[in-house]
Design a protein around this motif. Structure first.
Motif, mmCIF file in Angstrom:
data_model
loop_
_atom_site.group_PDB
_atom_site.id
_atom_site.type_symbol
_atom_site.label_atom_id
_atom_site.label_comp_id
_atom_site.label_asym_id
_atom_site.label_seq_id
_atom_site.Cartn_x
_atom_site.Cartn_y
_atom_site.Cartn_z
ATOM 1 N N ALA A 359 0.830 -1.206 0.000
ATOM 2 C CA ALA A 359 0.000 0.000 0.000
ATOM 3 C C ALA A 359 0.862 1.253 0.000
ATOM 4 C CB ALA A 359 -0.926 -0.007 1.209
ATOM 5 N N ALA A 360 1.964 1.218 0.750
ATOM 6 C CA ALA A 360 2.856 2.373 0.798
ATOM 7 C C ALA A 360 3.589 2.563 -0.524
ATOM 8 C CB ALA A 360 3.859 2.206 1.932
ATOM 9 N N ALA A 361 3.816 1.455 -1.248
ATOM 10 C CA ALA A 361 4.579 1.530 -2.496
ATOM 11 C C ALA A 361 3.722 1.940 -3.681
ATOM 12 C CB ALA A 361 5.242 0.178 -2.782
ATOM 13 N N ASP A 362 2.519 1.323 -3.841
ATOM 14 C CA ASP A 362 1.745 1.593 -5.052
ATOM 15 C C ASP A 362 0.227 1.565 -4.860
ATOM 16 O OD1 ASP A 362 1.143 -1.095 -4.788
ATOM 17 O OD2 ASP A 362 2.313 -1.745 -6.519
ATOM 18 N N LEU A 363 -0.240 1.408 -3.633
ATOM 19 C CA LEU A 363 -1.673 1.373 -3.309
ATOM 20 C C LEU A 363 -2.389 0.168 -3.909
ATOM 21 C CD1 LEU A 363 -2.632 5.146 -3.668
ATOM 22 C CD2 LEU A 363 -2.049 3.892 -1.597
ATOM 23 N N GLY A 364 -1.640 -0.739 -4.482
ATOM 24 C CA GLY A 364 -2.264 -1.919 -5.081
ATOM 25 C C GLY A 364 -2.058 -1.959 -6.582
ATOM 26 N N SER A 365 -1.976 -3.169 -7.140
ATOM 27 C CA SER A 365 -1.819 -3.338 -8.582
ATOM 28 C C SER A 365 -3.107 -2.932 -9.296
ATOM 29 C CB SER A 365 -1.471 -4.795 -8.895
ATOM 30 O OG SER A 365 -0.288 -5.182 -8.218
ATOM 31 N N PRO A 366 -3.041 -2.582 -10.600
ATOM 32 C CA PRO A 366 -4.231 -2.129 -11.334
ATOM 33 C C PRO A 366 -5.390 -3.103 -11.219
ATOM 34 C CG PRO A 366 -2.264 -1.734 -12.629
ATOM 35 C CD PRO A 366 -1.826 -2.514 -11.437
ATOM 36 N N ALA A 367 -6.573 -2.580 -10.921
ATOM 37 C CA ALA A 367 -7.722 -3.425 -10.583
ATOM 38 C C ALA A 367 -8.378 -4.061 -11.805
ATOM 39 C CB ALA A 367 -8.758 -2.601 -9.817
ATOM 40 N N PHE A 368 -8.572 -3.302 -12.879
ATOM 41 C CA PHE A 368 -9.353 -3.850 -13.986
ATOM 42 C C PHE A 368 -8.679 -5.041 -14.651
ATOM 43 C CE2 PHE A 368 -11.264 -3.993 -18.219
ATOM 44 C CZ PHE A 368 -12.602 -4.082 -17.863
ATOM 45 N N PRO A 369 -7.343 -4.991 -14.921
ATOM 46 C CA PRO A 369 -6.698 -6.192 -15.469
ATOM 47 C C PRO A 369 -6.853 -7.403 -14.549
ATOM 48 C CG PRO A 369 -5.279 -4.295 -15.744
ATOM 49 C CD PRO A 369 -6.415 -3.857 -14.870
ATOM 50 N N GLN A 370 -6.920 -7.165 -13.238
ATOM 51 C CA GLN A 370 -7.105 -8.281 -12.313
ATOM 52 C C GLN A 370 -8.446 -8.970 -12.535
ATOM 53 O OE1 GLN A 370 -5.851 -7.784 -8.124
ATOM 54 N NE2 GLN A 370 -5.077 -5.771 -8.723
ATOM 55 N N ALA A 371 -9.451 -8.187 -12.874
ATOM 56 C CA ALA A 371 -10.761 -8.790 -13.146
ATOM 57 C C ALA A 371 -10.706 -9.675 -14.390
ATOM 58 C CB ALA A 371 -11.814 -7.686 -13.325
ATOM 59 N N VAL A 372 -9.996 -9.222 -15.408
ATOM 60 C CA VAL A 372 -9.836 -10.031 -16.624
ATOM 61 C C VAL A 372 -9.080 -11.313 -16.307
ATOM 62 C CG1 VAL A 372 -8.835 -10.082 -18.941
ATOM 63 C CG2 VAL A 372 -9.907 -7.976 -18.091
#
Length: 501
Positions: A359-372
């Motif tokens: 969370a401190a580094a990037d707030l999380g990986s991109p969400a939409f590609p994760q759904a795919v």
């Protein structure tokens, strides 16, 4: 053109010829005289801070040998650096980089393995990076995500910040580990990372303090060596060119009490070997006996066998509730590296610590590609895997067949899977010098020292020892791989001992 700058030459460190050769990357791939290309690349390294002000460059004779060049070529490059005001020489003090605009925080001498990623130069055949083509099912899903993702609004209607990972993907990864790979997993035990490299980096940053020992196989994945170097860990290598000896592992753990043991038991990078079942059981027992040491099983290449034998279960499957047995992996080698999707399966406490760091580094990986990716993992994974394995076998066969025809004296352990060959040069060949000669024939290869702890490969900047091994990735098109073997033969298996200018 820069004007000359004066500075104190006393007390500044130097860089060895082999270490500088590693940092130079694909420097001969452009057009122009070799001495000018060499000088231009050194200037670039100075501008980025990888060669800091005051650093003593290697003696001309040493660098010429490491690059398989004539000494006159290196001497001309050094003279050009002096003419441009980027270097200064004094009798008895050697040639040093002069001050230039950079900051101390910018100076990080990364493992030379990554130099190719940071360049724009192009070679005819790049066998350094084990990167794969995008699977057609993945390409189709990215072109029309609505065809695979049912509730797009369920993703776009959120904040988009998921430091632990999109819940649907965490659930899909847990199901994949449980149902397909034999490792019981709950979504609460899973964190999604930006590729396998971030998974390894998070584990090291959260669990290893500067100066603590970490044990790794030697050779191993260079990305872990770079991450360990940046963390300040004390890295201990365990010979693994023909497979890891469990007696050696037990001795290292008992003697050094490492904070972490990093292993690639299935389709080891770079050898492609699989750790035998008996050895796996000993690792699990060792982990139970040393609860303060984290044992990491890198599963990135697990699903890439070259034969029909299914891969063995992960180490953690032997003791699913053992909190210091951790699994990490990635979909980059099966789906596509551009998705940048990795994961870690660990205890809830460790997952929480890594989520805070992520969370401190990037707030999380991109969400939409994760759904795919979640949709593909649930519904199309078996088809993607079948396609990828056929893709992989064709390339493996193309490279090995061409090497046996063009360079019959080269040897390597037959890989059970993975994406690379661990080739041994005949005689006392120096793979570092050979890699430089191969570049001038249009082929980029990885010298073995960049995958080795003992040879100074982990960004040490030291002299580096000779290595007789090369890592060759067989991920290019079959015709390119076949041509690359012919070019390597032209470079000559003994090129490491011959100077070229």
């Amino acid at each position: 053109m820069r004007g000359p700058a004066r500075f104190s030459l006393a007390g500044s460190a130097g860089i060895g010829a082999a270490a500088l050769a590693d940092l130079l990357g694909h420097w001969p791939a452009a057009d122009g005289p070799l001495y000018r290309l060499l000088a231009t690349r050194i200037v670039r390294l100075a501008d980025t801070g990888e060669l800091p002000a005051g650093l003593r460059l290697p003696p001309e004779r040493d660098l010429a040998a490491a690059l398989s060049l004539s000494r006159n070529t290196v001497a001309a490059a050094y003279q050009l650096l002096r003419d441009e005001g980027m270097a200064e020489s004094r009798q008895g003090a050697g040639t040093r980089i002069v001050p230039h605009r950079t900051t101390p925080a910018a100076v990080h001498r990364a493992n030379g393995f990554f130099a190719g990623l940071l360049e724009t130069s192009v070679v005819d055949a790049d066998l350094t990076l084990a990167v794969v083509d995008c699977a057609p099912q993945v390409a189709a899903a990215l072109a029309d995500p609505a065809a695979v993702v049912g509730g797009i609004r369920e993703v776009t209607g959120t904040s988009g910040y998921f430091p632990l990972g999109l819940p649907a993907l965490r659930e899909a990864i847990a199901g994949h580990l449980t149902d397909r790979l034999g490792l019981p997993a709950d979504p609460a035990q899973v964190i999604v990372t930006t590729g396998g490299q971030q998974a390894v980096d998070l584990l090291i940053r959260c669990e290893v303090l500067p100066g603590q020992p970490v044990a790794v196989e030697d050779p191993t994945f260079p990305g872990v060596l770079d991450a360990l170097h940046r963390s300040g860990a004390r890295v201990i290598g365990m010979p693994a060119g023909a497979g890891l000896d469990p007696e050696r592992l037990e001795h290292v753990v008992r003697t050094h009490r490492p904070a972490m043991v990093y292993l690639i038991p299935t389709h080891h990078n770079p050898t492609g070997l699989v750790m035998p079942a008996g050895h796996r059981r000993r690792v699990a027992r060792l982990a139970a006996a040393h609860p303060d040491t984290l044992f990491v099983d890198d599963m990135t290449l697990t699903e890439l066998p070259l034969g029909d034998t299914p891969p063995p279960a992960p180490l953690a499957a032997l003791a699913p509730r053992q909190p210091n047995l951790v699994s990490a992996g990635s979909l980059s080698k099966v789906y596509w590296g551009g998705l940048r999707t990795g994961w870690i399966r660990a205890s809830a406490g460790l997952i929480a610590r890594m989520a805070a760091a992520k969370a401190a580094a990037d707030l999380g990986s991109p969400a939409f590609p994760q759904a795919v990716i979640a949709a593909l993992l649930n519904d199309q994974h078996d088809g993607i895997l079948k396609w990828r394995r056929e893709w992989l076998r064709a390339r493996h066969d193309a490279l090995t067949g061409a090497l046996r025809a063009a360079l019959p004296e080269w040897t390597w352990p037959e890989p059970d899977g993975g994406l690379t060959l661990w080739v041994r040069l005949p005689g006392a060949g120096d793979s570092g010098a050979f890699a430089q000669a191969a570049l001038r024939h249009g082929v980029a290869v990885v010298p073995g020292r960049l995958l080795s702890v003992s040879s100074g490969g982990a960004g040490s900047g030291g002299a580096g020892q000779r290595s007789e091994h090369l890592r060759l990735a067989f991920t290019q098109a079959p015709d390119v791989l076949a041509r690359s073997a012919l070019a390597l033969a032209q470079a000559g298996p003994g090129a490491g001992s011959r100077a070229r200018g």
